[in-house]
Design a protein around this motif. Sequence first.
Motif, PDB file in Angstrom:
ATOM      1  N   SER A  11       8.165   7.687 -16.357  1.00  0.00           N
ATOM      2  CA  SER A  11       7.048   6.853 -15.871  1.00  0.00           C
ATOM      3  C   SER A  11       7.021   6.861 -14.361  1.00  0.00           C
ATOM      4  CB  SER A  11       7.197   5.424 -16.397  1.00  0.00           C
ATOM      5  OG  SER A  11       8.376   4.852 -15.880  1.00  0.00           O
ATOM      6  N   ASN A  12       6.229   5.991 -13.819  1.00  0.00           N
ATOM      7  CA  ASN A  12       6.078   5.892 -12.361  1.00  0.00           C
ATOM      8  C   ASN A  12       6.875   4.713 -11.782  1.00  0.00           C
ATOM      9  OD1 ASN A  12       4.358   8.092 -12.308  1.00  0.00           O
ATOM     10  ND2 ASN A  12       2.541   6.812 -12.702  1.00  0.00           N
ATOM     11  N   GLU A  13       7.966   4.342 -12.439  1.00  0.00           N
ATOM     12  CA  GLU A  13       8.731   3.190 -11.957  1.00  0.00           C
ATOM     13  C   GLU A  13       9.359   3.449 -10.589  1.00  0.00           C
ATOM     14  OE1 GLU A  13      10.098   1.375 -16.292  1.00  0.00           O
ATOM     15  OE2 GLU A  13      11.582   2.193 -14.893  1.00  0.00           O
ATOM     16  N   TRP A  14       9.547   4.700 -10.245  1.00  0.00           N
ATOM     17  CA  TRP A  14      10.119   4.990  -8.927  1.00  0.00           C
ATOM     18  C   TRP A  14       9.227   4.518  -7.803  1.00  0.00           C
ATOM     19  CZ3 TRP A  14       7.412   8.066  -5.558  1.00  0.00           C
ATOM     20  CH2 TRP A  14       6.330   8.789  -6.111  1.00  0.00           C
ATOM     21  N   MET A  15       7.947   4.365  -8.114  1.00  0.00           N
ATOM     22  CA  MET A  15       7.020   3.893  -7.082  1.00  0.00           C
ATOM     23  C   MET A  15       7.362   2.470  -6.638  1.00  0.00           C
ATOM     24  SD  MET A  15       4.825   6.228  -6.274  1.00  0.00           S
ATOM     25  CE  MET A  15       3.468   5.283  -5.603  1.00  0.00           C
ATOM     26  N   ASN A  16       7.889   1.665  -7.563  1.00  0.00           N
ATOM     27  CA  ASN A  16       8.250   0.282  -7.198  1.00  0.00           C
ATOM     28  C   ASN A  16       9.357   0.264  -6.140  1.00  0.00           C
ATOM     29  OD1 ASN A  16       6.409  -0.712  -9.078  1.00  0.00           O
ATOM     30  ND2 ASN A  16       7.939  -0.755 -10.726  1.00  0.00           N
ATOM     31  N   THR A  17      10.360   1.106  -6.366  1.00  0.00           N
ATOM     32  CA  THR A  17      11.453   1.182  -5.393  1.00  0.00           C
ATOM     33  C   THR A  17      10.954   1.670  -4.042  1.00  0.00           C
ATOM     34  OG1 THR A  17      13.005   1.648  -7.177  1.00  0.00           O
ATOM     35  CG2 THR A  17      13.731   2.171  -4.942  1.00  0.00           C
ATOM     36  N   VAL A  22       9.379   0.676   1.750  1.00  0.00           N
ATOM     37  CA  VAL A  22       8.367   0.674   2.812  1.00  0.00           C
ATOM     38  C   VAL A  22       8.169  -0.732   3.351  1.00  0.00           C
ATOM     39  CG1 VAL A  22       5.935   1.075   3.302  1.00  0.00           C
ATOM     40  CG2 VAL A  22       7.212   2.742   1.917  1.00  0.00           C
ATOM     41  N   THR A  23       8.156  -1.723   2.446  1.00  0.00           N
ATOM     42  CA  THR A  23       7.971  -3.116   2.877  1.00  0.00           C
ATOM     43  C   THR A  23       9.114  -3.568   3.777  1.00  0.00           C
ATOM     44  OG1 THR A  23       6.818  -3.612   0.804  1.00  0.00           O
ATOM     45  CG2 THR A  23       7.657  -5.483   2.080  1.00  0.00           C
ATOM     46  N   LEU A  24      10.338  -3.213   3.396  1.00  0.00           N
ATOM     47  CA  LEU A  24      11.497  -3.583   4.213  1.00  0.00           C
ATOM     48  C   LEU A  24      11.447  -2.922   5.584  1.00  0.00           C
ATOM     49  CD1 LEU A  24      14.351  -3.450   1.545  1.00  0.00           C
ATOM     50  CD2 LEU A  24      13.404  -5.487   2.640  1.00  0.00           C
ATOM     51  N   MET A  26       8.782  -2.069   7.192  1.00  0.00           N
ATOM     52  CA  MET A  26       7.737  -2.718   7.959  1.00  0.00           C
ATOM     53  C   MET A  26       8.243  -4.049   8.546  1.00  0.00           C
ATOM     54  SD  MET A  26       3.932  -3.935   6.759  1.00  0.00           S
ATOM     55  CE  MET A  26       4.633  -5.185   5.664  1.00  0.00           C
ATOM     56  N   CYS A  27       8.963  -4.823   7.722  1.00  0.00           N
ATOM     57  CA  CYS A  27       9.511  -6.091   8.202  1.00  0.00           C
ATOM     58  C   CYS A  27      10.506  -5.866   9.344  1.00  0.00           C
ATOM     59  CB  CYS A  27      10.196  -6.837   7.058  1.00  0.00           C
ATOM     60  SG  CYS A  27       9.065  -7.413   5.771  1.00  0.00           S
ATOM     61  N   PHE A  28      11.274  -4.791   9.226  1.00  0.00           N
ATOM     62  CA  PHE A  28      12.260  -4.479  10.253  1.00  0.00           C
ATOM     63  C   PHE A  28      11.595  -4.182  11.585  1.00  0.00           C
ATOM     64  CE2 PHE A  28      16.124  -3.172  12.056  1.00  0.00           C
ATOM     65  CZ  PHE A  28      15.941  -1.977  12.709  1.00  0.00           C
ATOM     66  N   PHE A  29      10.524  -3.370  11.553  1.00  0.00           N
ATOM     67  CA  PHE A  29       9.832  -3.031  12.800  1.00  0.00           C
ATOM     68  C   PHE A  29       9.088  -4.227  13.378  1.00  0.00           C
ATOM     69  CE2 PHE A  29      10.267   1.374  11.113  1.00  0.00           C
ATOM     70  CZ  PHE A  29      10.938   1.920  12.185  1.00  0.00           C
ATOM     71  N   VAL A  30       8.572  -5.101  12.520  1.00  0.00           N
ATOM     72  CA  VAL A  30       7.923  -6.319  13.016  1.00  0.00           C
ATOM     73  C   VAL A  30       8.940  -7.200  13.736  1.00  0.00           C
ATOM     74  CG1 VAL A  30       6.819  -8.477  12.296  1.00  0.00           C
ATOM     75  CG2 VAL A  30       6.072  -6.310  11.312  1.00  0.00           C
ATOM     76  N   LEU A  31      10.141  -7.277  13.161  1.00  0.00           N
ATOM     77  CA  LEU A  31      11.202  -8.063  13.783  1.00  0.00           C
ATOM     78  C   LEU A  31      11.591  -7.498  15.140  1.00  0.00           C
ATOM     79  CD1 LEU A  31      13.316 -10.327  13.610  1.00  0.00           C
ATOM     80  CD2 LEU A  31      14.813  -8.739  12.404  1.00  0.00           C
ATOM     81  N   LEU A  32      11.727  -6.163  15.220  1.00  0.00           N
ATOM     82  CA  LEU A  32      12.042  -5.531  16.498  1.00  0.00           C
ATOM     83  C   LEU A  32      10.967  -5.811  17.542  1.00  0.00           C
ATOM     84  CD1 LEU A  32      13.456  -2.037  15.438  1.00  0.00           C
ATOM     85  CD2 LEU A  32      14.727  -4.010  16.299  1.00  0.00           C
ATOM     86  N   PHE A  33       9.732  -5.760  17.125  1.00  0.00           N
ATOM     87  CA  PHE A  33       8.627  -6.004  18.041  1.00  0.00           C
ATOM     88  C   PHE A  33       8.649  -7.430  18.565  1.00  0.00           C
ATOM     89  CE2 PHE A  33       4.615  -5.360  20.005  1.00  0.00           C
ATOM     90  CZ  PHE A  33       3.906  -6.531  19.861  1.00  0.00           C
ATOM     91  N   SER A  34       8.916  -8.383  17.646  1.00  0.00           N
ATOM     92  CA  SER A  34       8.923  -9.783  18.074  1.00  0.00           C
ATOM     93  C   SER A  34      10.060 -10.045  19.054  1.00  0.00           C
ATOM     94  CB  SER A  34       9.057 -10.703  16.857  1.00  0.00           C
ATOM     95  OG  SER A  34      10.301 -10.499  16.210  1.00  0.00           O
TER      96      SER A  34
END
Length: 281
Positions: A11-17, A22-24, A26-34
């Motif tokens: 199936s396409n369950e690998w897409m969830n991982t 990607v979300t993590l 993005m959060c990391f780069f937002v934190l660096l920017f702040s």
Amino acid sequence: MAKKPREEGASNEWMNTYSDLVTLLMCFFVLLFSMSSVDAEKWELLVEALAGSDETKLVVDPSANPGDDMPPGNPGQGGEGLTVAPVSGDPKDLQDFDELFDFLQKYVEEKGLSESIEVMKSGDNVVYIRFRNSIFFQPDKGNLLNEAKEILNYLGECLVAVEDQIYVVSINGHTADVQTPGVYVVSDWLLSGERASQVAKYLDEEMHFTPSKLRPMGYGKNFPIADNTTPEGREQNRRVDMTIVRDTGSTGDVEQQLASLFDPAQFPKTGGATDLFSPEA
């Protein structure tokens, strides 16, 4: 030939991982920017507050407007929301009688002398210090110990720093009643007077505090603060009490401030206010 059945689980369950990764990121780069936009001055203030001395500090942005989340009050002054600068403890920084109590209290706490020295104050014009005899003198002796000289050095520097603001320093020697008449040959009058005089002598000759402002007096065993029937009580009664009085410019004001000082029910339990203020009368 029939097609091979499709295996379950493909199936396409690998897409969830992948989405979580990607979300993590993005959060990391937002934190660096702040973090990159942190005001350097505010950050330094925070670091100083967290890594400073033992006292609690209030972090205030000096460039902020009074209405920008700043508690009411005037910078640099005590009151609601703001604290004054912490006491340095260096007698050279002592400039006003109002600071004397804080400097002495800080010294006692830093040196771990709370069991031997008690510092109190009455209003704005009187500071009390109570010394256990054990840190100043050997039993039945009137000579100052070396440890006592270290304490008197600090006290003397503080007194000299605000000398022009001091009216009088009363030094009162007290002994204990050992309740063995005819056996205990040391005179409590002479011993208490000698001990008070030794403290005054040191402040005069070694610290160069104005001798005319010193009032050493011996009260013997006559003003106990604890039960003389127990060793612990007698240890408390053997003491040197010091009263430091601000010069308000008016003798009448000073006498009124000290009206309760000579009530045996009050600290430091001495007697005779007239002789303290007018010894020549």
